[in-house]
Design a protein around this motif. Sequence first.
Motif, PDB file in Angstrom:
ATOM      1  N   GLY A   1       0.814  -1.212   0.000  1.00 52.84           N
ATOM      2  CA  GLY A   1       0.000   0.000   0.000  1.00 52.84           C
ATOM      3  C   GLY A   1       0.846   1.260   0.000  1.00 52.84           C
ATOM      4  O   GLY A   1       0.527   2.233  -0.700  1.00 52.84           O
TER       5      GLY A   1
ATOM      6  N   GLU B   1      -0.211   3.346  -3.294  1.00 57.17           N
ATOM      7  CA  GLU B   1      -1.201   4.418  -3.145  1.00 57.17           C
ATOM      8  C   GLU B   1      -0.717   5.783  -3.624  1.00 57.17           C
ATOM      9  O   GLU B   1      -1.415   6.464  -4.373  1.00 57.17           O
ATOM     10  CB  GLU B   1      -1.677   4.493  -1.688  1.00 57.17           C
TER      11      GLU B   1
ATOM     12  N   ASP C   1      -3.348   6.110  -6.740  1.00 53.35           N
ATOM     13  CA  ASP C   1      -4.657   6.485  -6.202  1.00 53.35           C
ATOM     14  C   ASP C   1      -5.034   7.863  -6.741  1.00 53.35           C
ATOM     15  O   ASP C   1      -4.354   8.857  -6.464  1.00 53.35           O
ATOM     16  CB  ASP C   1      -4.613   6.504  -4.673  1.00 53.35           C
TER      17      ASP C   1
ATOM     18  N   ASP D   1      -9.079   2.917  -8.162  1.00 56.19           N
ATOM     19  CA  ASP D   1      -9.409   3.430  -6.824  1.00 56.19           C
ATOM     20  C   ASP D   1     -10.290   2.442  -6.069  1.00 56.19           C
ATOM     21  O   ASP D   1     -10.133   2.252  -4.850  1.00 56.19           O
ATOM     22  CB  ASP D   1     -10.130   4.775  -6.939  1.00 56.19           C
TER      23      ASP D   1
ATOM     24  N   ILE E   1      -8.196  -0.291  -4.717  1.00 51.49           N
ATOM     25  CA  ILE E   1      -7.452   0.184  -3.538  1.00 51.49           C
ATOM     26  C   ILE E   1      -8.330   0.108  -2.294  1.00 51.49           C
ATOM     27  O   ILE E   1      -7.886  -0.354  -1.227  1.00 51.49           O
ATOM     28  CB  ILE E   1      -6.959   1.619  -3.772  1.00 51.49           C
ATOM     29  N   ASP E   2      -9.579   0.520  -2.416  1.00 55.66           N
ATOM     30  CA  ASP E   2     -10.507   0.444  -1.281  1.00 55.66           C
ATOM     31  C   ASP E   2     -10.704  -1.006  -0.845  1.00 55.66           C
ATOM     32  O   ASP E   2     -10.779  -1.295   0.357  1.00 55.66           O
ATOM     33  CB  ASP E   2     -11.841   1.080  -1.649  1.00 55.66           C
TER      34      ASP E   2
ATOM     35  N   ARG F   1      -7.652  -2.124   1.090  1.00 55.34           N
ATOM     36  CA  ARG F   1      -7.678  -1.585   2.447  1.00 55.34           C
ATOM     37  C   ARG F   1      -8.634  -2.377   3.317  1.00 55.34           C
ATOM     38  O   ARG F   1      -8.346  -2.672   4.483  1.00 55.34           O
ATOM     39  CB  ARG F   1      -8.112  -0.118   2.410  1.00 55.34           C
TER      40      ARG F   1
ATOM     41  N   TRP G   1      -3.791  -6.154  -3.170  1.00 59.96           N
ATOM     42  CA  TRP G   1      -2.838  -5.143  -3.633  1.00 59.96           C
ATOM     43  C   TRP G   1      -2.191  -5.565  -4.945  1.00 59.96           C
ATOM     44  O   TRP G   1      -1.874  -4.719  -5.793  1.00 59.96           O
ATOM     45  CB  TRP G   1      -1.775  -4.876  -2.576  1.00 59.96           C
TER      46      TRP G   1
ATOM     47  N   VAL H   1      -4.363  -4.415  -7.573  1.00 62.45           N
ATOM     48  CA  VAL H   1      -4.182  -2.979  -7.783  1.00 62.45           C
ATOM     49  C   VAL H   1      -3.000  -2.739  -8.718  1.00 62.45           C
ATOM     50  O   VAL H   1      -3.098  -1.963  -9.680  1.00 62.45           O
ATOM     51  CB  VAL H   1      -3.946  -2.250  -6.440  1.00 62.45           C
TER      52      VAL H   1
END
Length: 594
Positions: A496, A500, A504, A525, A528-529, A532, A545, A548
């Motif tokens: 991350g 990010e 992001d 995005d 990414i959420d 998390r 990740w 991502v």
Amino acid sequence: MDSTRSRGPAWARGTGGRVVGIAAAVLLVVAVAVSCSSGDGDTGVPVQGGGPDAGLTGVRAPSDTAGGTLRVVTGEVDSLDPQRSYLPGVWNLMRLYTRTLVTFSTEPGRSDQLVADLATDLGTSPDGGTTWTFTLREGARFETGRPITSRDVKYGIERSFASDVVVGGPTQVVELLDDPGNPYAGPYQDEAPDKLGLAAVETPDDRTITFRLRSPQPDFPYVMALPSSSPVPIENDTAGDYGRDPVSSGPYAISSVDPVTGIVLDRNPQWDGATDDVRTALPDRVIVRTGLTGVERDQALLAGSADVDVSGTGVQAATTARLAEGAGGEVPVTERVDEVTSGVVRLLALPTNVAPLDNPACRAAVAAAIDRRAVQERLGGAVNAVRTSQLWPRALEGGPEESDPEPDLAAARESLATCGQPDGFRTVLAVPDATISVAVADEIAGQLGEIGIQVEVRPLAAPSFYATDVGNPDNVAANGFGIVLATWTADVPTPGSFLEPLVDGRSISPVGNTNFARLADPAVDGLIDAARAAAGDPGAARAAWSEVATAATATGAYVPLTETRVQLLAGQRLRNGVVMSAYTSYDLATAGVR
């Protein structure tokens, strides 16, 4: 400087391929040997070896014998104030005189993982990472003799909010803890009658500290491992001058700072090893010679007048040649080398707000034409760089599979036709004005020229490159920077933290922007959420990740090229050499000389 966030510059390689003449090398050996001599009578100890890569998964020349002077060399030191430094070599030095709630492990092969330091554990979060609570150990004291309390930790963190006084250090705590509707201006402008300070940090008693973040952050303990999160006693704070005489919470205290004799650290009598499971504190004294060039540092290590280089750059080209020759006499130099992949990724960013790179097909054409092997050769070959096509440092587990693609000029031309530029186009490649980076930029320009993309390589002043030149999306668009050659590394070793700031879309900012490609993709995005949200399950989080990284690379907004490799050379006397992967150097917390 040749990287971003002040961290890359100390790690990025920039030799330019020049070789130092024998006579000059001999003079350097003599000059540096004299200037680095400790005068403690330790120079006659046997040369320590251990074998190639002995410090990566083991301990190089293990010893538990205390005493002697550890002689350290490095380049420039930005600040000795823990809240103001942004150089990993200085962060390594700070392990000797600052402690944090948690810190990096000294165990070989696990130095990118966290262990408790001032705190009793790695922190607890009852709500998935929004609220974090730590309990301080008993018995830890500053060099003044006063016990370290939770309020001291809070005050140290509050200093990072004083952007008009304490400048240059990491600002993650500001991003995570500040209230945009009621910004905290730091302790020097705190006009509240009760002087309670930063509301997002609570200290109900001397040993408890609770952080309430703006949003869930599973990597928060890594932020607490940065020296910027170390305690500062308010009664000794001298604001912008604190770096002249920072108060120690570790086993050593700074005795003097001089441009000639260097930084001298002596034992802190208030440090109690029973409260510290991390630092061995074997040497009686540590002397740090600063401001040395890479060649000077190498020659000091070869001559036996320095024990460790903490700059993080590894050895220079001239020294690499000597290593290949196997020089060193009774103990060959190769027996004292550890090869490390640093986590510094060199990449192309293709800003999505600059035509025609705002068209995904035009970006795909650039990506298809890139010859990573040729870039690797420009960087000095496999010893200095490893090829990568992924937005993922190799040291992090669970990333996308490396495909290592060859250039495909036919596919590149098809993509050009798809984006309406069958004959190619003109663009500007922005690059830091550093020899090796400009050389790589010239190589990229030549490769793209084969498919009709005419590239103007535009070197820009290194000090302002990331802060204002490519750190301002409007400036990028105004100058037509269709390609940016950058290096990127995370402040902490997590997926991350690496991804990010780069991908992001909600991280884009008008100043100091690190989303160099101005990638604002709702699908990325959303992933990414999801990553998390998966923080409670480490395996699922890594997989998320990885998605991502794959999705961000597929946009063509970034074209990864190489990851920097360095060769660490241990000094002849270095004992307990453990490679600290987070700082690309030997860990000073365990180093000894006897």
